[in-house]
Design a protein around this motif. Structure first.
Motif, short mmCIF file in Angstrom:
data_model
loop_
_atom_site.label_atom_id
_atom_site.label_comp_id
_atom_site.label_asym_id
_atom_site.label_seq_id
_atom_site.Cartn_x
_atom_site.Cartn_y
_atom_site.Cartn_z
N PHE A 68 -1.94 -9.68 -0.97
CA PHE A 68 -1.74 -8.76 -2.09
C PHE A 68 -1.22 -7.42 -1.61
O PHE A 68 -1.33 -7.07 -0.45
N GLU A 69 -0.64 -6.69 -2.55
CA GLU A 69 -0.22 -5.31 -2.28
C GLU A 69 -1.18 -4.37 -3.01
O GLU A 69 -1.68 -4.69 -4.09
N VAL A 70 -1.42 -3.24 -2.38
CA VAL A 70 -2.35 -2.25 -2.91
C VAL A 70 -1.62 -0.93 -3.04
O VAL A 70 -0.89 -0.52 -2.13
N LYS A 71 -1.83 -0.26 -4.16
CA LYS A 71 -1.28 1.08 -4.37
C LYS A 71 -2.40 1.97 -4.89
O LYS A 71 -3.11 1.59 -5.83
N VAL A 72 -2.55 3.14 -4.26
CA VAL A 72 -3.58 4.09 -4.67
C VAL A 72 -2.88 5.30 -5.27
O VAL A 72 -1.91 5.82 -4.69
N TYR A 73 -3.37 5.75 -6.41
CA TYR A 73 -2.77 6.87 -7.14
C TYR A 73 -3.77 8.00 -7.32
O TYR A 73 -4.98 7.76 -7.38
N ASP A 74 -3.24 9.22 -7.46
CA ASP A 74 -4.10 10.36 -7.77
C ASP A 74 -4.14 10.56 -9.29
O ASP A 74 -3.55 9.78 -10.05
N ALA A 75 -4.82 11.61 -9.74
CA ALA A 75 -5.00 11.85 -11.17
C ALA A 75 -3.69 12.14 -11.90
O ALA A 75 -3.59 11.93 -13.11
N SER A 76 -2.66 12.60 -11.20
CA SER A 76 -1.37 12.87 -11.84
C SER A 76 -0.43 11.66 -11.78
O SER A 76 0.77 11.79 -11.99
N ASN A 77 -0.98 10.49 -11.46
CA ASN A 77 -0.25 9.22 -11.37
C ASN A 77 0.77 9.17 -10.24
O ASN A 77 1.69 8.37 -10.26
N ALA A 78 0.61 10.02 -9.24
CA ALA A 78 1.47 9.98 -8.06
C ALA A 78 0.84 9.02 -7.04
O ALA A 78 -0.35 9.09 -6.76
N MET A 79 1.65 8.12 -6.49
CA MET A 79 1.15 7.18 -5.49
C MET A 79 0.88 7.96 -4.20
O MET A 79 1.75 8.66 -3.70
N ILE A 80 -0.35 7.82 -3.67
CA ILE A 80 -0.72 8.54 -2.45
C ILE A 80 -0.90 7.60 -1.25
O ILE A 80 -1.00 8.06 -0.12
N TRP A 81 -0.95 6.30 -1.50
CA TRP A 81 -1.04 5.35 -0.39
C TRP A 81 -0.58 3.99 -0.90
O TRP A 81 -0.81 3.61 -2.05
N GLU A 82 0.06 3.24 -0.01
CA GLU A 82 0.54 1.90 -0.34
C GLU A 82 0.33 1.02 0.88
O GLU A 82 0.59 1.45 2.02
N GLY A 83 -0.13 -0.18 0.67
CA GLY A 83 -0.35 -1.09 1.78
C GLY A 83 -0.49 -2.52 1.30
O GLY A 83 -0.30 -2.81 0.12
N ILE A 84 -0.80 -3.40 2.24
CA ILE A 84 -0.96 -4.82 1.92
C ILE A 84 -2.27 -5.33 2.51
O ILE A 84 -2.82 -4.76 3.44
N GLY A 85 -2.75 -6.41 1.93
CA GLY A 85 -3.92 -7.11 2.43
C GLY A 85 -3.59 -8.59 2.55
O GLY A 85 -2.90 -9.15 1.71
N SER A 86 -4.09 -9.21 3.60
CA SER A 86 -3.79 -10.63 3.83
C SER A 86 -4.62 -11.53 2.94
O SER A 86 -4.24 -12.67 2.68
N GLY A 87 -5.78 -11.05 2.49
CA GLY A 87 -6.67 -11.88 1.71
C GLY A 87 -7.57 -12.76 2.55
O GLY A 87 -8.43 -13.46 2.04
N ARG A 88 -7.38 -12.74 3.86
CA ARG A 88 -8.20 -13.58 4.75
C ARG A 88 -9.63 -13.07 4.85
O ARG A 88 -10.55 -13.83 5.11
N THR A 89 -9.79 -11.76 4.70
CA THR A 89 -11.14 -11.17 4.69
C THR A 89 -11.29 -10.40 3.39
O THR A 89 -10.31 -10.02 2.75
N ASN A 90 -12.51 -10.13 3.02
CA ASN A 90 -12.76 -9.40 1.77
C ASN A 90 -12.61 -7.89 1.94
O ASN A 90 -12.43 -7.19 0.96
N MET A 91 -12.68 -7.39 3.16
CA MET A 91 -12.64 -5.94 3.36
C MET A 91 -11.21 -5.46 3.57
O MET A 91 -10.43 -6.08 4.30
N LEU A 92 -10.88 -4.34 2.93
CA LEU A 92 -9.60 -3.68 3.15
C LEU A 92 -9.92 -2.26 3.62
O LEU A 92 -10.57 -1.50 2.90
N LYS A 93 -9.48 -1.94 4.82
CA LYS A 93 -9.71 -0.62 5.41
C LYS A 93 -8.41 0.15 5.39
O LYS A 93 -7.42 -0.27 5.98
N LEU A 94 -8.41 1.29 4.71
CA LEU A 94 -7.26 2.18 4.68
C LEU A 94 -7.26 3.03 5.94
O LEU A 94 -8.30 3.18 6.58
N PRO A 95 -6.11 3.60 6.33
CA PRO A 95 -6.06 4.41 7.55
C PRO A 95 -7.00 5.62 7.51
O PRO A 95 -7.46 6.08 8.54
N LYS A 96 -7.27 6.14 6.31
CA LYS A 96 -8.17 7.29 6.19
C LYS A 96 -8.73 7.32 4.77
O LYS A 96 -8.24 6.64 3.87
#
Length: 135
Positions: A68-96
């Motif tokens: 899957f692809e993940v996109k994180v947005y702030d309150a003004s709807n600006a994307m602040i982080w984008e990444g992918i997850g393999s789905g092989r594990t349940n945990m997704l760790k962002l860089p920060k």
């Protein structure tokens, strides 16, 4: 012995009928699947746990996976982080940690999930997608 066999047969039929998978042609289909966030600490830890859940039972199905692809947005709807997850594990760790995060969207790469035990693809009419408000 006959009563035990009959009871076992009833149990099997009842448990199988609870699943919403159906065979359409040569494909298994299930449109009751979604992503579910089971733990979320994006603002403080930069982490969330994600599973594929059956909406008809509101329960995670541990042997299903999907990239899957993940996109994180702030309150003004600006994307602040984008990444992918393999789905092989349940945990997704962002860089920060992302203290300004307001919501996250998660979308499967393909319109199917895979049973990790059997390798069987379970198709959906469209890719699984959710929008989750960060608490």
């Amino acid at each position: 012995m006959m009563k035990q066999t009959f009871a076992l047969l009833i149990l099997i039929v009842t448990s199988v009928s609870g699943y919403s998978q159906t065979k359409v042609g040569d494909k298994w289909m299930d449109n009751n699947l979604t992503f579910q966030i089971t733990y979320e600490a994006i603002r403080t830890e930069g982490r969330m746990d994600i599973c594929i859940a059956d909406t008809s039972r509101n329960a995670c199905i541990e042997n299903l996976q999907s990239g899957f692809e993940v996109k994180v947005y702030d309150a003004s709807n600006a994307m602040i982080w984008e990444g992918i997850g393999s789905g092989r594990t349940n945990m997704l760790k962002l860089p920060k940690a992302l203290p300004n995060a307001s919501y996250v969207t998660i979308m499967a790469f393909k319109p199917f999930v895979t049973n990790k035990s059997t390798g069987t693809k379970i198709h959906q009419d469209k890719r699984i997608e959710i929008k989750h408000t960060i608490k």
